[in-house]
Design an enzyme around this catalytic site. Structure first.
Site, short mmCIF file in Angstrom:
data_model
loop_
_atom_site.label_atom_id
_atom_site.label_comp_id
_atom_site.label_asym_id
_atom_site.label_seq_id
_atom_site.Cartn_x
_atom_site.Cartn_y
_atom_site.Cartn_z
N ASP A 93 -10.57 3.97 -1.63
CA ASP A 93 -11.15 2.94 -0.76
C ASP A 93 -12.66 2.80 -0.90
O ASP A 93 -13.39 3.79 -0.96
CB ASP A 93 -10.85 3.27 0.71
CG ASP A 93 -9.39 3.04 1.04
OD1 ASP A 93 -8.57 2.86 0.11
OD2 ASP A 93 -9.07 3.03 2.25
N GLY A 112 -4.94 3.24 -8.10
CA GLY A 112 -5.09 3.43 -9.54
C GLY A 112 -4.21 4.52 -10.14
O GLY A 112 -4.32 4.83 -11.32
N ASP A 157 0.83 -1.20 0.00
CA ASP A 157 0.00 0.00 0.00
C ASP A 157 0.87 1.26 0.00
O ASP A 157 1.68 1.46 0.90
CB ASP A 157 -0.89 -0.06 1.26
CG ASP A 157 -2.04 0.91 1.21
OD1 ASP A 157 -2.04 1.81 0.35
OD2 ASP A 157 -2.94 0.78 2.06
#
Ligand code: GLA
Length: 396
Positions: free
Chosen positions: A217, A196, A147
């Site tokens: 999210d 993205g 992440d």
């Protein structure tokens, strides 16, 4: 001479084939499993992960195809003087947890990021990529969600106002962990989570990404589910065996989603060939939620071997019509009423012509579990936020 040349070609061919086989081993169909974040967030702990694994067996989810048990953010403790990261007090023995999950025939996933800190401000992998990857492999980790989080600040600091340079830093960071994972020799699903940015679908597969988040999210509310769904249009050509668009983990059974919304969310993730990572409280799952999550026919759409992501063919009023090509020439058709009430969109008349179909089509209504014949212009009654999902074995 001729013989040794033949042998050499055979050996090179074999090892090349072996490399390809290893690289393609994971995620040949979209990964299925459970992840701790959407329901438990920072409350995840060793006992909760074991309970999730137990429930995946007890509820039939494992039999339905759910394999990965993924620990998201907040498991990390501190690094010692050698830089080795230790789990925090919520996870007393990660290797023992992996052994437990494996003993159930399931696989264990973990979470980190390229920054100094993760999104929940726990220790990230910056500067320790190889060390962390090696440790994951030693623990027996099978899946890594990586992440971006605080690495955005690193990008800002090191290349202020220079977007191309920042994007290169981001690519390099994902590449670094990809190589570190590969170097362990353990098949580990590599999940990119950077929302993205920079059309990740174009470059993630070449860096070893098996799936990549395409958006911000998800939240357990219809507006979030529907807006993420709408953002997937146009990405279908990037998905395929070993590399998938990830519209984020499932919220089925969470928050304010009603039963129709849960059903539509699950159906559309299947149409998208999305990873199916349940994110609900498995020990307290309601029967109707279990029924959705374990629907074999809908899962078969998601896991179809052709690996071709569905696309929106047309919309009329607030009804969206999607199709997905399936192995053996079959097709799935989804008719979704995204309107806030039934009457804003009704009567809805299905156009087979727009779907490129000719004449009556015999199929199966996957939620009603009945046979259905679709005809051109037929009126279809669908409640607000509900869906008709049909599989046609031999479309004409
Ligand atoms: C980000 C990710 C989420 C979750 C949290 C954890 O927001 O997109 O899926 O992993 O971080 O902190």
């Amino acid at each position: 001479m001729c013989k040794s040349l033949y042998l050499l070609v055979a050996v090179v061919g074999l090892s090349f084939g072996g490399v390809i086989a290893l690289a393609q081993e994971v995620a040949q169909t979209p990964p299925m499993g459970w992840n701790s974040w959407n329901y438990f967030a920072a409350r995840v702990d060793d006992a909760g992960v074991r309970a999730a694994a137990d429930q995946m067996i007890a509820t039939g989810m494992k039999d339905a195809g759910y394999i990965y048990v993924n620990i998201d953010d907040t498991w990390q403790g501190k690094r010692d003087e050698s830089g080795v990261l230790h789990a925090n007090e919520k996870f007393p023995d990660m290797k023992a947890l992996a052994d437990y999950v494996h003993s159930k025939g399931l696989k264990l996933g973990i979470y980190s990021g390229p920054g100094a800190q993760t999104c929940a401000k726990y220790e990230g992998s910056l500067g320790h990529e190889e060390q962390d990857a090696k440790m994951y492999a030693e623990w027996g980790i099978d899946y890594l969600k990586y992440d971006l989080c605080s690495f955005r600040q690193t990008m800002d600091q090191q290349a202020p106002n220079d977007r191309p340079a920042q994007m290169k830093m981001m690519h390099d960071a994902y590449d670094k962990m990809g190589k570190a994972l590969k170097a362990t020799g353990r098949p580990i699903v590599y999940s990119f989570c950077q929302y993205g940015w920079d059309a990740v679908w174009e470059w993630a597969p070449s860096l070893g990404g098996n799936l990549w988040r395409t958006t911000g999210d998800i939240r357990p509310a219809w507006d979030s589910v529907y807006s993420i769904l709408s953002e997937q249009e146009g990405l279908e050509s990037y998905a395929g065996p070993g590399h998938w668009n990830d519209p984020d983990m499932l919220e089925v059974g969470n928050g304010r989603l009603n039963i129709r919304e849960n059903r539509s969310h699950f159906s559309m993730w299947a149409m998208l060939a999305a990873p199916l990572l349940a994110g609900n409280d498995l020990p307290n799952m309601k029967p109707e939620i279990k029924e959705i999550l374990t629907s074999k026919d809908v899962i078969a759409i998601d896991q179809d071997k052709l690996g071709k992501q569905g696309r929106r063919v047309y919309s009329e009023g607030e009804v969206d019509v999607w199709e997905r090509d399936l192995a053996g020439g079959a097709k799935a058709i989804a008719v979704l009423n995204a309107g806030s009430d039934r009457y804003s969109t009704h009567p809805f008349h299905l156009s087979l012509e727009k779907l490129g179909l000719h004449g009556a089509q015999k199929g199966r209504d996957l939620w009603a579990k009945t046979d259905i014949t679709l005809t051109d212009g037929m009126p279809i009654e669908i409640a607000s936020h509900d869906i008709l999902l049909v599989r046609i074995e031999k479309p004409k």
